[in-house]
Design a protein around this motif. Structure first.
Motif, PDB file in Angstrom:
ATOM      1  N   LYS A 245     -11.689 -19.594  25.448  1.00 54.70           N
ATOM      2  CA  LYS A 245     -12.874 -19.856  26.262  1.00 54.70           C
ATOM      3  C   LYS A 245     -12.521 -19.882  27.740  1.00 54.70           C
ATOM      4  O   LYS A 245     -11.439 -20.318  28.118  1.00 54.70           O
ATOM      5  CB  LYS A 245     -13.513 -21.193  25.885  1.00 54.70           C
ATOM      6  CG  LYS A 245     -14.079 -21.222  24.491  1.00 54.70           C
ATOM      7  CD  LYS A 245     -14.734 -22.550  24.217  1.00 54.70           C
ATOM      8  CE  LYS A 245     -15.324 -22.590  22.821  1.00 54.70           C
ATOM      9  NZ  LYS A 245     -15.980 -23.875  22.559  1.00 54.70           N
TER      10      LYS A 245
ATOM     11  N   LEU B 107     -14.577 -20.495  31.796  1.00 50.64           N
ATOM     12  CA  LEU B 107     -15.746 -20.875  32.571  1.00 50.64           C
ATOM     13  C   LEU B 107     -15.778 -20.009  33.813  1.00 50.64           C
ATOM     14  O   LEU B 107     -14.749 -19.822  34.469  1.00 50.64           O
ATOM     15  CB  LEU B 107     -15.665 -22.359  32.947  1.00 50.64           C
ATOM     16  CG  LEU B 107     -16.858 -22.946  33.669  1.00 50.64           C
ATOM     17  CD1 LEU B 107     -18.077 -22.971  32.751  1.00 50.64           C
ATOM     18  CD2 LEU B 107     -16.538 -24.355  34.136  1.00 50.64           C
TER      19      LEU B 107
ATOM     20  N   GLU C  52     -20.067 -19.771  30.286  1.00 45.12           N
ATOM     21  CA  GLU C  52     -18.857 -19.830  29.477  1.00 45.12           C
ATOM     22  C   GLU C  52     -18.763 -18.541  28.671  1.00 45.12           C
ATOM     23  O   GLU C  52     -19.770 -18.030  28.192  1.00 45.12           O
ATOM     24  CB  GLU C  52     -18.958 -21.030  28.542  1.00 45.12           C
ATOM     25  CG  GLU C  52     -17.813 -21.176  27.574  1.00 45.12           C
ATOM     26  CD  GLU C  52     -18.059 -22.313  26.615  1.00 45.12           C
ATOM     27  OE1 GLU C  52     -17.272 -23.261  26.636  1.00 45.12           O
ATOM     28  OE2 GLU C  52     -19.039 -22.241  25.839  1.00 45.12           O
TER      29      GLU C  52
END
Length: 80
Positions: A14, A16, A43
């Motif tokens: 992941k 951001l 995200e």
């Protein structure tokens, strides 16, 4: 995605981001209510079954995006 102000790796595939998004990406995320111009906080995930992009919000201005990017650059993440 066109212009990136910031990217922060979150771990587990992941990340951001603060960046502009294409009109099609915004529509696919069902976030048309946010409009199509400006910079978004979102995200991305490489996890199986994820949509790929999850829009979390939109910054109020370019200057706000730069300030948020500066804050993110100093953020240290602690793995759980």
């Amino acid at each position: 995605m066109d212009d990136f102000l910031s990217t922060k790796e979150l771990g587990e595939g992941k990340s951001l981001h603060i960046a502009s998004l294409s009109r099609q990406a915004i529509i696919e995320c069902e976030a048309e209510h946010l409009g199509f111009d400006g910079f978004f906080v979102f995200e991305t995930s490489e996890a199986p079954g994820s949509k790929g992009i999850n829009i979390l919000g939109k910054v109020a201005s370019f200057e706000a995006g730069v300030q948020l990017a500066n804050l993110l650059s100093g953020l240290r993440l602690n793995p759980a």
